[in-house]
Design an enzyme around this catalytic site. Structure first.
Site, short mmCIF file in Angstrom:
data_model
loop_
_atom_site.label_atom_id
_atom_site.label_comp_id
_atom_site.label_asym_id
_atom_site.label_seq_id
_atom_site.Cartn_x
_atom_site.Cartn_y
_atom_site.Cartn_z
N ARG A 1 0.73 -1.12 0.11
CA ARG A 1 0.07 -0.11 0.03
C ARG A 1 0.80 1.46 0.03
NH1 ARG A 1 -5.34 -0.96 3.59
NH2 ARG A 1 -6.49 -1.97 2.07
N GLU B 1 -2.59 -8.07 -5.79
CA GLU B 1 -4.02 -8.58 -6.09
C GLU B 1 -3.93 -9.87 -6.86
OE1 GLU B 1 -6.80 -7.23 -5.46
OE2 GLU B 1 -6.10 -5.52 -4.70
N GLN C 1 -7.69 -15.74 -3.81
CA GLN C 1 -8.13 -17.16 -3.19
C GLN C 1 -7.04 -17.37 -1.97
OE1 GLN C 1 -10.64 -18.96 -4.35
NE2 GLN C 1 -10.85 -18.09 -6.44
N THR C 2 -6.57 -16.55 -1.66
CA THR C 2 -5.22 -16.62 -0.62
C THR C 2 -5.32 -15.30 0.32
OG1 THR C 2 -3.92 -17.75 -2.35
CG2 THR C 2 -2.86 -17.22 -0.33
N LEU D 1 1.23 -21.21 -2.46
CA LEU D 1 0.11 -20.20 -2.55
C LEU D 1 -1.31 -20.83 -3.23
CD1 LEU D 1 2.23 -17.19 -3.35
CD2 LEU D 1 0.62 -17.53 -1.27
N GLY D 2 -0.86 -22.05 -3.98
CA GLY D 2 -1.97 -22.62 -4.77
C GLY D 2 -2.62 -21.87 -5.96
N TYR D 3 -3.48 -22.67 -6.54
CA TYR D 3 -3.92 -22.23 -7.73
C TYR D 3 -2.77 -21.80 -8.75
CZ TYR D 3 -8.13 -22.23 -5.10
OH TYR D 3 -8.98 -22.73 -4.14
N TYR E 1 -11.90 -7.68 -12.39
CA TYR E 1 -11.73 -7.34 -10.98
C TYR E 1 -10.23 -6.72 -10.90
CZ TYR E 1 -9.82 -7.22 -6.40
OH TYR E 1 -9.27 -6.58 -5.14
N ASP F 1 -14.48 -7.19 -4.82
CA ASP F 1 -13.94 -8.35 -4.11
C ASP F 1 -14.90 -9.11 -3.15
OD1 ASP F 1 -13.74 -6.85 -2.05
OD2 ASP F 1 -11.43 -7.52 -1.75
N CYS G 1 -17.03 -5.22 9.00
CA CYS G 1 -18.30 -5.74 8.68
C CYS G 1 -17.95 -7.45 8.23
CB CYS G 1 -18.57 -5.01 7.20
SG CYS G 1 -20.31 -5.40 6.72
N CYS H 1 -21.08 -3.80 13.92
CA CYS H 1 -21.84 -2.68 13.61
C CYS H 1 -21.59 -1.60 14.45
CB CYS H 1 -23.42 -2.85 13.43
SG CYS H 1 -23.71 -4.31 12.22
#
Ligand code: SF4
Length: 346
Positions: A24, A40, A45-46, A83-85, A123, A141, A193, A200
């Site tokens: 960031r 991103e 998925q992680t 990390l998969g995928y 996305y 997302d 949230c 809330c």
């Protein structure tokens, strides 16, 4: 106007409470497109907790998109391990190479141009355009989806509700600070949230929230019932030589776990190890219980067969590695589980 005051309240909260994440920039500033894109892709998925250290290792090794473009495929696949995928890692490399070769090492700045790059869907294109280039784009997302569904009390179940949620999110996006708005919604979803128990009372936009007013926040967004995942079974071979070497295999470049290193496996995908592996050892014992792993589209149960030999010819696509170096070859998670099961049973 209600939307304007909602967005102001959310951004004021973000300026003070935002999560400090390694990719960031400061509020109001744009971030490095390479960092945003890499994070991103990794975050699909992680979890943030799993991605943060891996992101830093990636950057240490390949500080720019041009460095990544010049990397060897197997180095990137190994760095991605766990990390998969893995299709994401292959697309990551493809995309880096297109940015290096066709865009002079600079990511294009518009959502439409970004969406033409390999592996960048709607996305990610919107996220990079908004966060790295300050463009008026709206990524949605899972966190943004949940917050928006609650703010507008959208009762239609997902995935049918997606177009309405996107339209509502777009309607809230401020032309200035679109990137901060997206990240503020993500942070609100991740810290306040929450899926099951939204906090809330601590929410900076509670006054604008229709689901909170109706007392239905925790029930939204609704989801269509999940289909039961199909079940597959297969075998994986732990073949150890007397000199401590273990047989490994590189899978073919395309398809499930494409180009990844595995313990030779059989019967569960379209990329079986050579059938003669089972003839290499005269005795095999089967580890109990079998290893299980959940892929996106199916649940896998792998029997781990362990055998020992003194010497043997190396089967096609296979190679040998010392047991204590298996951590360095970039085994995918399912194979790490199989290795652990074999070692524990020894
Ligand atoms: Fe989510 Fe509650 Fe805030 Fe509504 S009031 S956005 S449900 S945390």
């Amino acid at each position: 106007m209600m939307t304007e005051s909602l967005v102001s309240a959310l951004l004021a909260w973000y300026d003070v409470r935002r999560r400090d994440l390694p990719w960031r920039s400061h509020p109001g500033a744009t971030a490095d497109p390479y960092h945003v894109w890499l994070s991103e892709v990794m975050l699909q998925q992680t979890t943030v907790a799993a991605v943060a250290p891996r992101f830093q290792w990636f950057l240490d090794r390949w500080p720019t998109v041009a460095d990544l473009a010049a990397a060897a495929d197997e180095d990137v696949m190994a760095e991605w391990a766990g990390l998969g995928y893995y299709a994401r890692a292959r697309n990551l490399l493809k995309c880096a190479r297109v940015v290096a070769a066709e865009h002079g090492g600079q990511f294009p700045s518009t959502e439409a141009e970004l969406a033409t790059l390999p592996g960048i869907g709607g996305y990610t294109a919107a996220a990079v355009a908004a966060i790295a280039f300050g463009q008026n784009a709206t990524p949605v997302d899972g966190n943004i989806e949940r917050v928006t569904a609650r703010l507008f009390r959208i009762e239609t179940p997902l995935p049918a509700a997606k177009p309405e949620i996107k339209a509502r999110a777009v309607s809230m996006t401020p032309p200035k600070r679109a990137g901060d708005f997206a990240q503020a919604m993500m942070d609100l979803g991740a810290t306040i949230c929450l899926p099951r128990q939204p906090r809330c009372l601590a929410c900076p936009i509670q006054a604008y929230c229709a689901a909170h007013k109706a007392g239905t926040a925790a029930d939204l967004p609704k989801k269509a019932p999940k289909k039961v995942k199909p079940h597959r079974q297969g075998r994986v071979y732990w073949l150890e030589r007397a000199d401590g070497l273990v047989l490994l295999r590189r899978r073919k470049p395309k398809g499930l776990l494409g180009a990844m290193v595995e313990l030779p496996s059989y019967g569960w995908s379209d990329d079986d190890a050579p059938a003669n592996i089972e003839t290499l050892a005269s005795k095999w014992f089967t580890v109990t219980p079998p290893v299980t792993h959940i892929f996106t589209h199916f649940r896998l149960e792998l029997s781990v067969l362990c055998g020992r030999i003194t010497d043997a010819a190396t089967p096609e696509d296979c190679f040998w590695r010392p047991v204590d170096q298996l951590g360095d070859v970039g085994l995918p998670s399912v194979m790490q589980k199989a290795v652990k099961a074999a070692i524990m049973s020894d």
